[in-house]
Design an enzyme around this catalytic site. Structure first.
Site, PDB file in Angstrom:
ATOM      1  N   GLU A  47       0.841  -1.200   0.000  1.00  9.11           N
ATOM      2  CA  GLU A  47       0.000   0.000   0.000  1.00  9.11           C
ATOM      3  C   GLU A  47       0.879   1.255   0.000  1.00  9.11           C
ATOM      4  O   GLU A  47       1.851   1.344   0.761  1.00  9.11           O
ATOM      5  CB  GLU A  47      -0.877  -0.047   1.251  1.00  9.11           C
ATOM      6  CG  GLU A  47      -1.830   1.111   1.438  1.00  9.11           C
ATOM      7  CD  GLU A  47      -2.649   0.960   2.720  1.00  9.11           C
ATOM      8  OE1 GLU A  47      -3.598   1.737   2.889  1.00  9.11           O
ATOM      9  OE2 GLU A  47      -2.323   0.071   3.542  1.00  9.11           O
ATOM     10  N   LYS A 116      -9.205   2.722  -1.904  1.00 12.35           N
ATOM     11  CA  LYS A 116      -9.508   2.045  -0.641  1.00 12.35           C
ATOM     12  C   LYS A 116     -10.894   2.465  -0.158  1.00 12.35           C
ATOM     13  O   LYS A 116     -11.282   3.639  -0.279  1.00 12.35           O
ATOM     14  CB  LYS A 116      -8.443   2.431   0.390  1.00 12.35           C
ATOM     15  CG  LYS A 116      -8.479   1.658   1.695  1.00 12.35           C
ATOM     16  CD  LYS A 116      -7.239   2.017   2.514  1.00 12.35           C
ATOM     17  CE  LYS A 116      -7.158   1.236   3.807  1.00 12.35           C
ATOM     18  NZ  LYS A 116      -5.899   1.537   4.543  1.00 12.35           N
ATOM     19  N   CYS A 172      -5.742  -3.210   2.361  1.00 16.03           N
ATOM     20  CA  CYS A 172      -5.468  -3.235   3.801  1.00 16.03           C
ATOM     21  C   CYS A 172      -6.719  -3.383   4.683  1.00 16.03           C
ATOM     22  O   CYS A 172      -7.261  -4.463   4.811  1.00 16.03           O
ATOM     23  CB  CYS A 172      -4.680  -1.987   4.196  1.00 16.03           C
ATOM     24  SG  CYS A 172      -3.837  -2.148   5.796  1.00 16.03           S
TER      25      CYS A 172
END
Length: 647
Positions: A47, A116, A172
């Site tokens: 990330e 995200k 994540c």
């Protein structure tokens, strides 16, 4: 690789310099170049790896934002001419908001940007200070690096030459929520989920994280690649270990140790064909109502397949390689067998157990289960009526072991010879004793079954079957002979595993003499002992010389029944798994024999007796294996004939 459904993937952990995009992209390109040389088709980076995850308020600096885009463009240009999917993390300004994105590159193009969704803002995480959630994104496309690029969480990346190889991305924290985006991706058809992450290390977190990834891969029937930020991130408050994990269908394939110094690649070959097979069996499509209101966009990509599969091929797929796991597996199976028989006995009024003992592996295993039932439920062992039935082929070795085992374990001993009964029967049907054909063999097997059944009636008991899963797959059992019982404790235990089960019981036994007998049983060649012994009184009829090595057949059973693989793929994997043990010609010979027997002997499996399921492969016609007895094997044998010509 693609012919057999394999794809080579990797997680890459670069060493970073925080906020130095040009340095970072140089390290990323170096790792990507190494991946390209290794024939890797998909490489995943952490990330925000272009900038570093821990830049803090520097994310708002125009200088950092523009340099990140320039670095992304450099990577894009480097990738031209390289058919490899590259996924890197980058911050991206869209409509006045900053998004934490994964950029997907392939052959000089940016195929898509995935932002995200779940932005952590608790404990050590403050991402909402800098980043917006994908939920606030209004655009479907953006212009970046002089390209018009789709953006959104509704993107799936599909391989142009392998339609079942579909990649979805979550970032994540997305994995840590109750319903991760990857679950929706899987329902929509993704078979590989990538997770670029930056997960710091604290005590106990890595175990939870590993289990989270493993369970998600199993729940969704996907391969799951996870890679976290590592060396070079700020350690002002947190430490990032550069962990990387690759799981497939709930199994951890590979893991990169934490606290590495970066510039590491963790590669693994995935089996997409297996994923698709399991989805068909478990009907994941039943969950499509979850995505009816959120259609997906599919973007095509191309890769160059690697030449040869480098994944591990377990030659004994039913048997764990690690001894501790194997012991745990044996204990669990033995308990399943014990509880299955105990429950059946309770249901019918704790009837006596009648079991035929030959001195071979299978009947020994069945007797040990009967003893376990007695000991566990305070039943006198005398309620086990163990019967040895010498015949024309019985040798001193197996007879002595059978007698010693029955008496040593305290079961009620019965010796009933089948010789005179078979002679009378053969006379009645005009079968010469000198003609050692199938009638000669099967007549003995059926006589033994008749004895057990009738003795069971006399005692008000139940006949405990001994035949195993491997014999049932090959039809290596006499129809209405040893094929039949009232409850079969070995019904779904393959021969290779029974060997380890008996050894496990032997190792647990406190009685030296019992251990000695069981050890000799393990060393005895597998045989039905239906043909006369040789001139030295030794076993002349060895099963594996007739039908082939059981370790090969158990491998074939697992690949054909559990995974639905083609003959070509089964052969390919067998050659790898048994490299140095059997040559290709031998493997092909017994694979051909396996398919012929497997199809022709289904009628025996169609009326198999009750017995407990212990693993993922079972031939119970009531729950696990529904195949017509007159199914035609032509297509499978044609494939084998074609392979024979090619070989």
């Amino acid at each position: 690789m693609h012919k057999y459904g394999f794809v080579r993937t990797a997680c890459a952990v670069p060493e970073l310099k925080l906020a130095d995009c040009q340095y970072n992209i140089g390290e990323i390109i170096s790792l990507a170049a190494s991946a390209w040389v290794q024939g890797i088709e998909v490489v995943l980076f952490p990330e925000l790896c272009i900038t570093g995850y821990t830049c803090g308020d520097l994310f708002f600096q125009r200088e950092l934002q523009q340099n990140a885009l320039k670095a992304l463009d450099d990577l894009c240009q480097w990738s031209a001419g390289k058919k490899m999917l590259i996924v890197v993390g980058v911050p991206l300004v869209i409509g006045g908001s900053l998004y934490n994105c994964a950029a997907v590159l392939n052959d000089g193009k940016i195929l898509g940007m995935v932002p995200k969704t779940y932005i952590p803002n608790h404990q050590e995480f403050y991402e909402k200070r800098w980043f917006a959630s994908s939920k606030s994104l209004l655009q479907k496309e953006i212009t970046i690096c002089d390209q018009t690029v789709p953006i959104g969480t509704d993107l799936l990346f599909q391989h142009a030459g392998m339609a079942e190889f579909v990649v979805g991305i979550e970032i994540c924290e997305d994995l840590w929520v109750p319903i991760p985006p990857g679950s929706f991706h899987a329902v929509a058809g993704a078979t590989v989920i990538l997770n670029p992450s930056a997960s710091n290390e604290i005590v106990g977190k890595s175990d939870y994280r590993r289990e989270l990834i493993r369970s998600q891969s199993g729940r969704c029937n996907v391969a799951y690649l996870y890679v976290s930020a590592g060396f070079g991130e700020s350690t002002t408050d947190l430490v990032f270990g550069g962990n990387a994990i690759i799981c497939e269908r709930g199994v951890l394939l590979k893991e990169l140790p934490k606290f590495n110094l970066g510039n590491e690649i963790l590669a693994a070959d995935l089996d997409v064909e297996t994923l698709i097979h399991d989805r068909q069996v478990q009907t994941i499509s039943d969950s499509t109502d979850l995505i009816k209101e959120r259609p997906y966009r599919r973007i095509m990509f191309e890769t160059l397949a690697a030449e040869d599969y480098q994944g591990e091929v377990n030659a004994q797929p039913f048997v764990p390689g690690d001894q501790n796991r194997r012991n745990e597996r044996c204990e669990e199976i033995f308990n399943i067998q014990t509880m299955g028989l105990a429950t059946r006995l309770k249901h019918i009024g704790n009837a006596p157990m009648v079991v035929g003992i030959s001195g071979g592996l299978d009947s020994t295993m069945a007797l040990l289960v009967c003893v376990s039932v007695c000991d566990r439920f305070n039943i006198p062992r005398e309620k086990i009526h163990a019967v040895t039935m010498p015949g024309f082929g019985t040798t001193d070795r197996t007879y002595d072991n059978a007698v010693a085992l029955i008496k040593g374990l305290g079961a009620s001993f019965h010796e009933i010879s089948i010789v005179e009964a078979c002679k009378a029967h053969f006379k009645d049907i005009g079968q010469p004793l000198t003609r050692h054909d199938v009638t000669y063999e099967n007549g003995q097997a059926r006589e033994r079954t008749q004895i057990l059944m009738d003795l069971s009636n006399k005692l008000g008991g139940i006949v405990v079957g001994t035949g195993d899963l491997s014999e049932l797959a090959l039809g290596w059992a006499t129809y209405n002979g040893d094929h039949m019982s009232m409850y079969n404790v070995n019904a779904s235990v393959p021969k290779t595993l029974i060997r380890y089960l008996v050894k496990w019981v032997a190792d647990q036994s406190a009685e030296t003499e019992i251990r000695k007998i069981l050890t000799d049983v393990l060393d005895t060649p597998v045989s039905p002992e239906l043909l006369p012994p040789d001139e030295h009184g030794k076993i002349a009829q060895k099963t594996e010389e007739t039908v082939g090595p059981y370790e090969l057949h158990d491998f074939f059973i697992f690949q054909v029944v559990r995974h639905g693989f083609s003959p070509e793929k089964v052969y390919y994997l067998a050659c790898k798994g048994f490299n140095g043990v059997y040559d290709g010609k031998t493997i092909f010979k017994w694979l051909n024999n396996f398919y012929r027997r497997f199809f022709s002997q289904q009628f025996k499996r169609s009326c198999a007796t009750d017995g407990p399921k212990v693993g993922s492969v079972s031939f119970s016609p009531r729950g696990d294996w529904r195949m017509p007895s007159d199914a035609n094997s032509t297509q499978w044998l044609k494939s084998l004939d074609k392979m024979k010509i090619e070989l």
